[in-house]
Design an enzyme around this catalytic site. Structure first.
Site, mmCIF file in Angstrom:
data_model
loop_
_atom_site.group_PDB
_atom_site.id
_atom_site.type_symbol
_atom_site.label_atom_id
_atom_site.label_comp_id
_atom_site.label_asym_id
_atom_site.label_seq_id
_atom_site.Cartn_x
_atom_site.Cartn_y
_atom_site.Cartn_z
ATOM 1 N N ASP A 1 0.870 -1.174 0.000
ATOM 2 C CA ASP A 1 0.000 0.000 0.000
ATOM 3 C C ASP A 1 0.913 1.232 0.000
ATOM 4 O OD1 ASP A 1 -2.095 1.742 -0.004
ATOM 5 O OD2 ASP A 1 -3.197 0.785 1.611
HETATM 6 C C1 BGC Z 1 -4.972 3.301 0.032
HETATM 7 C C2 BGC Z 1 -5.061 2.290 -1.069
HETATM 8 C C3 BGC Z 1 -4.901 2.976 -2.390
HETATM 9 C C4 BGC Z 1 -3.579 3.701 -2.408
HETATM 10 C C5 BGC Z 1 -3.277 4.362 -3.736
HETATM 11 C C6 BGC Z 1 -3.762 4.206 -0.089
HETATM 12 O O1 BGC Z 1 -3.837 5.278 0.788
HETATM 13 O O2 BGC Z 1 -4.974 2.633 1.274
HETATM 14 O O3 BGC Z 1 -6.274 1.596 -0.997
HETATM 15 O O4 BGC Z 1 -4.994 2.049 -3.432
HETATM 16 O O5 BGC Z 1 -3.602 4.685 -1.401
HETATM 17 O O6 BGC Z 1 -4.143 5.343 -4.040
#
Ligand code: BGC
Length: 759
Positions: A283
């Site tokens: 993530d």
């Molecule tokens: C989120 C993810 C997301 C990623 C990219 C993160 O803050 O937890 O679910 O895909 O950002 O945008």
């Protein structure tokens, strides 16, 4: 008596769906990947493992163009304009030695330009075909813009609505969650990733993110192994079986080990047990975060731990680019390990056809993105995801052309941005978004007497970084005098109208990431407004626009009609007006148990029954101050039609373990209009090697019935439905025991039968 089946064999068979089209599967693909890998330097390989933020939301992020030029980017995050995508791709294709194209990733979770209802709402349709079509359009628009990877589906089981990200998933149930997972993956990926209509999907967040302590986003999760296998993993396994190309790790600690450095999750379960062959991305910044957790000593240690735990690509933390080469030179990571991480990334690029077609056709993108032809689907989705929670006295549907004055009241009645929610694009375009007020006006025509008053304002008490990132304007609060006037205006309007459509709930970013809520009360003074409007004595239909179940316990006994419309997307207002005036019939069903009080959380129907059973010796609640029952059960949702389920039959009992149990029931529509009902089947295992939940959903079918029509619905319960992962034996088991079965319209279905399994 227990009947053991080898763990791996059964876990595959047990949760299996369609055959998996895995990225690194075919021999031809493998040859291409190996040939390219053979030409790459170690530096070039490590560069493929980095995803660079196109929007610098992490301080100190490198400039994407520089990173690409230096061969330090395999993918770019958060760029959504075709021209920007082409500009960056050109650097990769013309200024790097091997011309390896970039993958552009974005969170396309409920549409790209055409915004559909939020994912939890889509789950409320209980309709895989609708979900697949919606994500098919999302993929088509995104791919037309040059996006080749979405960070969806979000498959986190969520049983605590204080957690704002409940909005992004399919709710509390693993069986429903698995169906939604399959439908989303098929919608995004289709059969051919190189087609101009499909993109890579990403099963996230692996795993356990939805169980954050107290519903506080990013807080630790503590989940037993039995819950992991039986509840939290099944949607991920279903996505994998549907051929999902990528997985994303999660932010939080799972049982004290951060998910991004968790080799149990990423190696033992994902690679070894499930044989996943795609790639895993962290993530955003979660590798860097391993230091924050107090898990890694420093950023180098963080890179080492994430990489060796099984994270192939670093999303935006920069730690792989900074440290992997040094770790390899120091002999802590081998080049063979790096090759294993790079292979599925290159395979995905080949599968997407990016080597042949790295650029996006900007002229074509204009004809595809936001094309009006998708609007009927957006409207249909808004109709089919809404859940009619209450309809006392048949207030709904409302009569058209009655000459009555309709008051459309509430802070969300005419707020375009709040019809959408998080992940509705960066430059959110609300110019074509239809609010409830507009939808009603569209339906009733210019001469109808439809008036509006907001009544109250709502705003978050604490903003998150997303309001800034997504350019959300700060609400200028009304002065006290103004607030008083607006409130009175709304109540006066109700008084001089014949009926009120009250639109309450949450503003766009009150749910979603970093949007946990300690109270589930209607934000601001909406409750007071509702009570004042109800006190006028006018008939009130409440439409909820929100991302999670809110406290509507008072409304559930004072407001005759309640329609849960969620954040319904671009065409939401039209879809809601269709439902309010009977041009469409509500058929949505709750994918979550609706609590009556925040103190009940976490609350879910598939709980175990331990010690003093509810209902024993007259005890009806585990609380002394109120009922332990939910306000509305999982699976609940009314219709303008009148359904009844009867004649539940078990074809044969006992049956031998491993053979299917065949069950049927009849459903009849004795109402005067056509409608759809979701016939749901729940089971309970009466005894065995572990306690099993009081009820578990193990089958459902969405049935369309004309007025007066009757149909037979059939279910088959096989190994996959009757087995469970036992923490007593640390394996999948199918106990030869007796079972209860209920078939009906929600998790409280009363129609009951039983069957038993023999060894
Ligand atoms: C989120 C993810 C997301 C990623 C990219 C993160 O803050 O937890 O679910 O895909 O950002 O945008």
């Amino acid at each position: 008596m227990k009947y053991f089946i080898a763990g791996i064999a059964l876990s595959a068979a047990c949760l299996a769906g369609t055959a998996q089209a895995q990225p690194a599967g075919s021999a031809a693909l493998k040859t291409k990947v190996d040939a390219l890998l053979g030409r790459m330097t170690l530096e070039e390989k490590v560069g493929q493992l980095a995803q660079i933020g196109g929007v610098a939301f992490i301080p100190g992020s490198p400039n994407p163009e520089d990173a690409i030029r230096k061969g330090q980017a395999g993918s770019i995050l958060w760029i959504s304009k075709p021209a920007d995508i082409n500009r960056l791709q050109k650097v990769a294709m013309e200024e790097t030695r091997l011309r390896i194209p970039l993958i552009f990733g974005l969170d396309v979770i409920h549409g790209f330009k055409t915004v559909f209802p939020m994912p939890l709402a889509l789950a409320a349709s209980w309709d895989g075909s609708l979900i697949q079509r919606v994500h098919g359009v999302a993929a088509r628009e995104a791919r037309a813009a040059g996006i080749t990877w979405t960070f969806a589906p979000m498959l986190d089981i969520a049983r605590d609505p204080r957690w704002g990200r409940m909005i992004e998933g399919a709710g509390e149930d693993p069986f429903l969650g698995a169906m939604v997972a399959r439908a989303q993956v098929r919608g995004f990926q289709g059969d051919d990733l190189s087609s101009p209509d499909h993109i890579l999907a990403c099963a996230k967040h692996f795993a356990g993110y939805g169980a954050a302590d107290g519903g506080r986003d990013y807080d630790s999760s503590y989940i037993s192994d039995s819950e992991l296998w039986n509840v939290y993993f099944p949607p991920f396994r279903a996505a994998l079986d549907a051929g999902v190309s990528t997985f994303m790790s999660a932010y939080m600690d799972l049982n004290d080990v951060p998910a991004t450095g968790n080799s149990f999750l990423l190696q033992d379960v994902l690679r070894k047990t499930w044989k996943f062959q795609g790639f895993v991305v962290s993530d955003a910044n979660s590798i860097g975060d391993l230091v924050t957790h107090g898990f890694a000593r420093d950023r180098s240690d963080a890179a080492f731990r994430a990489f060796t735990a099984g994270v192939d690509m670093d999303m935006a933390s920069g730690t792989y680019n900074e440290n992997l080469l040094t770790l390899i030179k120091a002999g802590r990571i081998t080049e063979a390990q790096v090759d294993s991480a790079v292979r599925p990334i290159l395979a995905a690029k080949f599968q997407l056809g990016l080597f042949e077609h790295p650029y996006v056709d900007e002229a074509r993108s204009k004809t595809i993105i936001g094309a009006p032809e998708y609007l009927p689907l957006a409207r249909e989705a808004a109709q089919r995801t809404a859940v009619l929670l209450r309809n006392e006295g048949g207030l709904l549907p409302l009569a058209k052309g009655s000459g009555k004055t309709i008051a459309v009241i509430g802070p969300l009645a005419d707020s375009r941005r709040d019809m959408l929610t998080m992940w509705s694009g960066f430059d959110v375009d609300t110019s074509t978004t239809v609010t409830v007020l507009q939808g009603i006006r569209n339906k009733l025509g210019a001469n109808a007497r439809v008036e509006h008053a907001a009544g109250v304002q709502i705003a978050k008490q604490y903003r998150s970084m997303f309001e800034d990132l997504l350019g959300m304007k700060k609400v200028d609060p009304w002065t006290e005098a103004q607030a008083g006037q607006e409130f009175s205006k709304a109540v006066d309007l109700a008084r001089r109208s014949d009926l009120v459509v009250l639109v309450l709930g949450e503003a766009a970013l009150m749910s979603g990431e970093l949007a946990s809520q300690a109270s589930l009360d209607l934000p601001g003074k909406q409750q007071e407004l509702m009570e004042a409007i109800a006190a006028t004595g006018k008939p009130v239909a409440l439409v909820l626009i929100n991302g999670r179940p809110l406290n509507i316990t008072w409304a559930s006994s004072h407001i005759p009609a309640i329609l849960e419309a969620w954040h319904p997307g671009n065409e939401g207002g039209n879809g809601i007006a269709d439902l309010l005036f009977g041009d469409a019939n509500p058929g949505g069903k709750l994918p979550i148990t609706w609590p009556r009080n925040v103190g009940q959380l976490p609350l879910y129907y598939a709980h175990n029954l331990t010690h003093q059973p509810e209902n024993a010796r007259g005890f009806t609640s585990r609380y002394w101050d109120q009922s332990g029952a939910p306000l509305y059960p999982f699976g609940h949702g009314l219709s303008y039609a009148k359904f009844a389920v009867s004649n539940l039959k078990v074809a044969k009992s006992p049956v031998k373990a491993g053979s299917p149990v065949e069950i049927s029931a009849e459903i009849e529509n004795s109402g005067s209009v056509a409608g759809t009902e979701v016939v749901q089947l729940y089971i309970h295992q009466r005894a065995g090697g572990a306690s099993r939940p009081v009820r578990e959903l193990k089958g459902f079918e969405k049935v369309a019935l004309k007025a007066g029509e009757k149909k037979t619905v059939r279910f088959s319960l096989g190994k996959s439905e009757l087995s469970y992962w036992s923490s007593a034996s640390k394996d999948w088991v199918l106990d030869a025991e007796s079972f209860d079965v209920w078939v009906g319209q929600d998790a409280s279905a009363a129609l009951h039968a039983e069957f038993s399994i023999q060894p």
